[in-house]
Enzyme design. Structure first.
Site, PDB file in Angstrom:
ATOM      1  N   ARG A 135     -10.513  12.733 -14.746  1.00 49.84           N
ATOM      2  CA  ARG A 135     -10.844  11.480 -14.082  1.00 49.84           C
ATOM      3  C   ARG A 135     -10.783  11.556 -12.551  1.00 49.84           C
ATOM      4  NH1 ARG A 135      -7.961   6.686 -17.465  1.00 49.84           N
ATOM      5  NH2 ARG A 135      -9.894   5.571 -17.228  1.00 49.84           N
ATOM      6  N   LYS A 187      -7.774  -7.162 -19.797  1.00 50.66           N
ATOM      7  CA  LYS A 187      -6.957  -6.329 -18.907  1.00 50.66           C
ATOM      8  C   LYS A 187      -7.833  -5.667 -17.837  1.00 50.66           C
ATOM      9  CE  LYS A 187      -5.827  -1.935 -20.145  1.00 50.66           C
ATOM     10  NZ  LYS A 187      -6.179  -0.961 -19.116  1.00 50.66           N
ATOM     11  N   ASN A 188      -8.919  -5.017 -18.272  1.00 47.02           N
ATOM     12  CA  ASN A 188      -9.709  -4.248 -17.313  1.00 47.02           C
ATOM     13  C   ASN A 188     -10.429  -5.137 -16.308  1.00 47.02           C
ATOM     14  OD1 ASN A 188      -8.829  -1.918 -18.445  1.00 47.02           O
ATOM     15  ND2 ASN A 188     -10.736  -1.407 -19.502  1.00 47.02           N
ATOM     16  N   ILE A 220     -17.604  10.045 -22.899  1.00 41.74           N
ATOM     17  CA  ILE A 220     -17.115   9.510 -21.611  1.00 41.74           C
ATOM     18  C   ILE A 220     -15.940  10.334 -21.086  1.00 41.74           C
ATOM     19  CG2 ILE A 220     -16.283   7.445 -20.382  1.00 41.74           C
ATOM     20  CD1 ILE A 220     -19.040   6.963 -21.569  1.00 41.74           C
ATOM     21  N   ARG A 259      -4.179   4.437 -13.179  1.00 40.16           N
ATOM     22  CA  ARG A 259      -5.367   4.861 -12.442  1.00 40.16           C
ATOM     23  C   ARG A 259      -6.078   3.688 -11.751  1.00 40.16           C
ATOM     24  NH1 ARG A 259      -9.480   8.559 -11.728  1.00 40.16           N
ATOM     25  NH2 ARG A 259     -11.553   7.620 -11.787  1.00 40.16           N
ATOM     26  N   CYS A 279      -3.950  12.472 -16.035  1.00 37.22           N
ATOM     27  CA  CYS A 279      -4.088  11.354 -16.956  1.00 37.22           C
ATOM     28  C   CYS A 279      -4.271  11.951 -18.334  1.00 37.22           C
ATOM     29  CB  CYS A 279      -5.301  10.530 -16.554  1.00 37.22           C
ATOM     30  SG  CYS A 279      -5.912   9.484 -17.835  1.00 37.22           S
ATOM     31  N   ASP A 337     -13.263   2.953 -25.374  1.00 42.76           N
ATOM     32  CA  ASP A 337     -11.949   2.348 -25.604  1.00 42.76           C
ATOM     33  C   ASP A 337     -11.770   1.824 -27.042  1.00 42.76           C
ATOM     34  OD1 ASP A 337     -11.223   2.949 -23.035  1.00 42.76           O
ATOM     35  OD2 ASP A 337     -11.367   0.904 -22.258  1.00 42.76           O
ATOM     36  N   ARG A 388       1.098  -1.705 -22.231  1.00 46.14           N
ATOM     37  CA  ARG A 388       0.176  -1.699 -21.095  1.00 46.14           C
ATOM     38  C   ARG A 388      -1.049  -2.558 -21.386  1.00 46.14           C
ATOM     39  NH1 ARG A 388      -2.006   3.741 -19.456  1.00 46.14           N
ATOM     40  NH2 ARG A 388      -3.130   2.227 -18.218  1.00 46.14           N
TER      41      ARG A 388
HETATM   42  C1  UD1 Z   1     -12.680   2.127 -16.934  1.00 46.42           C
HETATM   43  C2  UD1 Z   1     -11.693   1.437 -17.843  1.00 46.42           C
HETATM   44  C3  UD1 Z   1     -11.295   2.340 -19.004  1.00 46.42           C
HETATM   45  C4  UD1 Z   1     -12.550   2.815 -19.746  1.00 46.42           C
HETATM   46  C5  UD1 Z   1     -13.545   3.444 -18.771  1.00 46.42           C
HETATM   47  C6  UD1 Z   1     -14.860   3.817 -19.419  1.00 46.42           C
HETATM   48  C7  UD1 Z   1     -10.514   0.006 -16.278  1.00 46.42           C
HETATM   49  C8  UD1 Z   1      -9.251  -0.318 -15.581  1.00 46.42           C
HETATM   50  N1  UD1 Z   1     -10.513   1.092 -17.068  1.00 46.42           N
HETATM   51  O1  UD1 Z   1     -12.007   3.271 -16.398  1.00 46.42           O
HETATM   52  O2  UD1 Z   1     -10.453   1.601 -19.889  1.00 46.42           O
HETATM   53  O3  UD1 Z   1     -12.195   3.768 -20.707  1.00 46.42           O
HETATM   54  O4  UD1 Z   1     -13.830   2.523 -17.694  1.00 46.42           O
HETATM   55  O5  UD1 Z   1     -15.436   2.710 -20.030  1.00 46.42           O
HETATM   56  O6  UD1 Z   1     -11.483  -0.716 -16.177  1.00 46.42           O
HETATM   57  N2  UD1 Z   1     -15.655   9.890 -13.189  1.00 46.42           N
HETATM   58  C9  UD1 Z   1     -15.909  10.898 -12.285  1.00 46.42           C
HETATM   59  N3  UD1 Z   1     -15.778  10.616 -10.961  1.00 46.42           N
HETATM   60  C10 UD1 Z   1     -15.408   9.375 -10.499  1.00 46.42           C
HETATM   61  C11 UD1 Z   1     -15.164   8.359 -11.446  1.00 46.42           C
HETATM   62  C12 UD1 Z   1     -15.291   8.637 -12.791  1.00 46.42           C
HETATM   63  O7  UD1 Z   1     -16.241  12.020 -12.660  1.00 46.42           O
HETATM   64  O8  UD1 Z   1     -15.335   9.182  -9.281  1.00 46.42           O
HETATM   65  C13 UD1 Z   1     -15.760  10.174 -14.651  1.00 46.42           C
HETATM   66  C14 UD1 Z   1     -14.406  10.070 -15.341  1.00 46.42           C
HETATM   67  O9  UD1 Z   1     -13.698  11.270 -15.241  1.00 46.42           O
HETATM   68  C15 UD1 Z   1     -14.803   9.754 -16.760  1.00 46.42           C
HETATM   69  C16 UD1 Z   1     -16.073   8.905 -16.593  1.00 46.42           C
HETATM   70  O10 UD1 Z   1     -16.546   9.180 -15.269  1.00 46.42           O
HETATM   71  O11 UD1 Z   1     -15.114  10.904 -17.466  1.00 46.42           O
HETATM   72  C17 UD1 Z   1     -15.855   7.417 -16.791  1.00 46.42           C
HETATM   73  O12 UD1 Z   1     -15.021   6.935 -15.793  1.00 46.42           O
HETATM   74  P1  UD1 Z   1     -15.095   5.435 -15.232  1.00 46.42           P
HETATM   75  O13 UD1 Z   1     -16.262   4.707 -15.790  1.00 46.42           O
HETATM   76  O14 UD1 Z   1     -14.966   5.540 -13.750  1.00 46.42           O
HETATM   77  O15 UD1 Z   1     -13.778   4.850 -15.852  1.00 46.42           O
HETATM   78  P2  UD1 Z   1     -12.627   4.050 -15.150  1.00 46.42           P
HETATM   79  O16 UD1 Z   1     -13.197   3.059 -14.190  1.00 46.42           O
HETATM   80  O17 UD1 Z   1     -11.571   4.964 -14.672  1.00 46.42           O
END
Ligand code: UD1
Length: 422
Positions: free
Chosen positions: A123, A22-23, A331, A94, A118, A309, A401
């Site tokens: 996030r 999915k991701n 995370i 997201r 969320c 996850d 989902r």
């Molecule tokens: C992706 C995955 C999700 C997984 C996560 C961590 C997808 C669609 N989703 O989510 O299933 O749980 O990686 O492995 O691929 N953060 C910030 N600022 C930003 C971006 C992120 O502070 O601009 C923080 C987030 O709040 C969170 C952490 O970084 O605490 C991890 O986020 P991120 O790695 O970006 O996760 P996603 O890409 O949203």
């Protein structure tokens, strides 16, 4: 609203086919915006999140055709592209924010709604926007939308140091950089297999990318990308989830398409808990070595660490382990919503901030429980499969989902589970 009824009990045996990730697919689909030639994805999972991304891309003017019952997605973005990603779609998921980089690279500007609240934490998107700003984008937040505009209509290469190895930000910047002027280097990039899969696909489209799978990614911008056909990598989270089914219930299950390299840290923890994982010709086979599961401590980390996850599902396993396990969530700040539900099933769990202490109990007991997010909901199903009596998991739209045919797959290995239509 539908619910899932699980009756705990027997050992499992048989095979479970693992779908495409999915991701990975959610990051690969927006790559269609980078080219006016067709991009075809095979091994796509059949999930509501994929339908949401289809809806979003269609609203932007891309054509997305679902073939072979959704396993193949044929996409093309040759027409005029609308650069506004509306709140009504983005708020559902997201990962919608992954259109920002491609839109900006193609059109020189984009207006993308912020995803909003969320269930598993705030996030924010600062890592994405700071990176794009370094590439020459001006970004303002107005009316709940990020308004992004590239200086002179084209992004330029830059050296970007991420404060945290964000998966989504790495994907967004990598896609944006493929068509930028000059070379972009991302330091502290995410290393997840889904990043490598996206890099493979972008390379097949003509992009110049090095270092994927390491912390330093280098992308040399090219003038245009062309069409490609790409097979989506195996879903390591679905894989890990179903590896836990025989771990929790006993028996032996083969996961078709499974690969240890996708989940090495997770497999090490399973081994410490007394679960054996071996490679077979078609995937992985999982079996429990002893009657009693052993307690283990788990800390979630970016890849190659233990994936956040799989934290909820691992907690379901550890509820009946011999001894006390400590799970640290590094995370997301609010990712223990499954704990109160597991406690309703008789688990002994204490949560303080980002740490959950799980004292193993002899047996869980079935109960009506409520899913709060995607991974939490599947952890409750796993717990129900080992519990005495009946467990009903409500709010299963979360499951749809991210898990295709979950009832069919688990019934196929002998679980007593059914979907109750409301
Ligand atoms: C992706 C995955 C999700 C997984 C996560 C961590 C997808 C669609 N989703 O989510 O299933 O749980 O990686 O492995 O691929 N953060 C910030 N600022 C930003 C971006 C992120 O502070 O601009 C923080 C987030 O709040 C969170 C952490 O970084 O605490 C991890 O986020 P991120 O790695 O970006 O996760 P996603 O890409 O949203």
């Amino acid at each position: 609203m539908d619910s899932i009824l699980v009756r705990g009990g027997g050992k499992l045996s048989g095979q479970i086919p693992i779908a495409g990730a999915k991701n990975a697919c959610l990051a690969l689909m927006p790559a269609t915006l980078l080219s006016d030639e067709p991009l075809t994805l095979t091994n796509a999972p059949r999930l509501s999140d994929i339908r949401t991304m289809t809806e979003l891309l269609s609203s932007l003017g891309a054509e997305v055709t679902s073939l072979q019952e959704g396993k193949v997605l044929a996409m093309a973005s040759h027409g005029p592209i609308n650069t506004r990603a509306e709140y009504d779609i983005v708020r559902k998921m997201r990962a919608s924010n992954l259109v920002l980089g491609p839109l900006l690279a193609r059109e020189g500007h984009a207006e993308v709604s912020l995803p909003g609240g969320c269930a598993i934490g705030a996030r924010p998107m600062d890592i994405h926007t700071d990176g794009l700003a370094k590439m020459g984008a001006q970004i303002d937040l107005r009316d709940g939308y990020l308004h992004a505009k590239a200086d002179g209509g084209k992004l330029r290469g830059a050296v970007i140091d991420f404060p945290f190895a964000s998966v989504g930000a790495t994907e967004n910047i990598m896609m944006a950089a493929t068509l930028a002027k000059g070379t972009t280097v991302i330091n502290n990039a995410a290393r997840e297999p889904e990043i490598v899969d996206l890099a493979d696909c972008l390379r097949a489209m003509g992009a110049q990318i090095d270092g994927d799978g390491t912390s330093t990614l280098s992308i040399q911008g090219v003038d245009r990308l062309h069409g490609a056909t790409h097979r989506v990598v195996t879903d390591r989270i679905e894989l890990g989830t179903y590896m836990l089914a025989p771990a929790i219930c006993g028996g032996e299950v083969e996961l078709l398409g499974g690969r240890i390299d996708l989940l090495a840290a997770f497999c090490e923890k399973l081994d410490a808990a007394g679960i054996s994982v071996s490679e077979t010709e078609n995937g992985l086979s999982v079996t429990r070595r002893e009657d009693q599961i052993r307690a283990v401590d788990v800390t979630t980390e970016p890849f190659p660490g233990f994936p956040t996850d799989l934290q909820a599902q691992m907690m379901a396993l550890l509820c009946t382990a011999d001894g006390t396990s400590v799970l640290e969530e590094k995370i997301f700040e609010n990712r223990f919503m499954h704990a109160p539900e597991l406690i309703r099933m008789g688990a002994d769990i204490e949560v303080h901030g980002g740490t959950a202490t799980v004292k193993g109990v002899a047996k869980l007991k079935g109960a009506p429980v409520m899913a709060t997010d995607l991974r939490a909901s599947v952890s409750l199903i796993l717990a129900g499969m080992a519990a005495e009596g009946e467990t009903t998991v409500s709010r299963v739209y979360h499951l749809d989902r991210g898990y295709e045919h979950v009832v069919t797959k688990l019934r196929g290995v002998g679980a007593d589970i059914e979907r109750i239509k409301s």
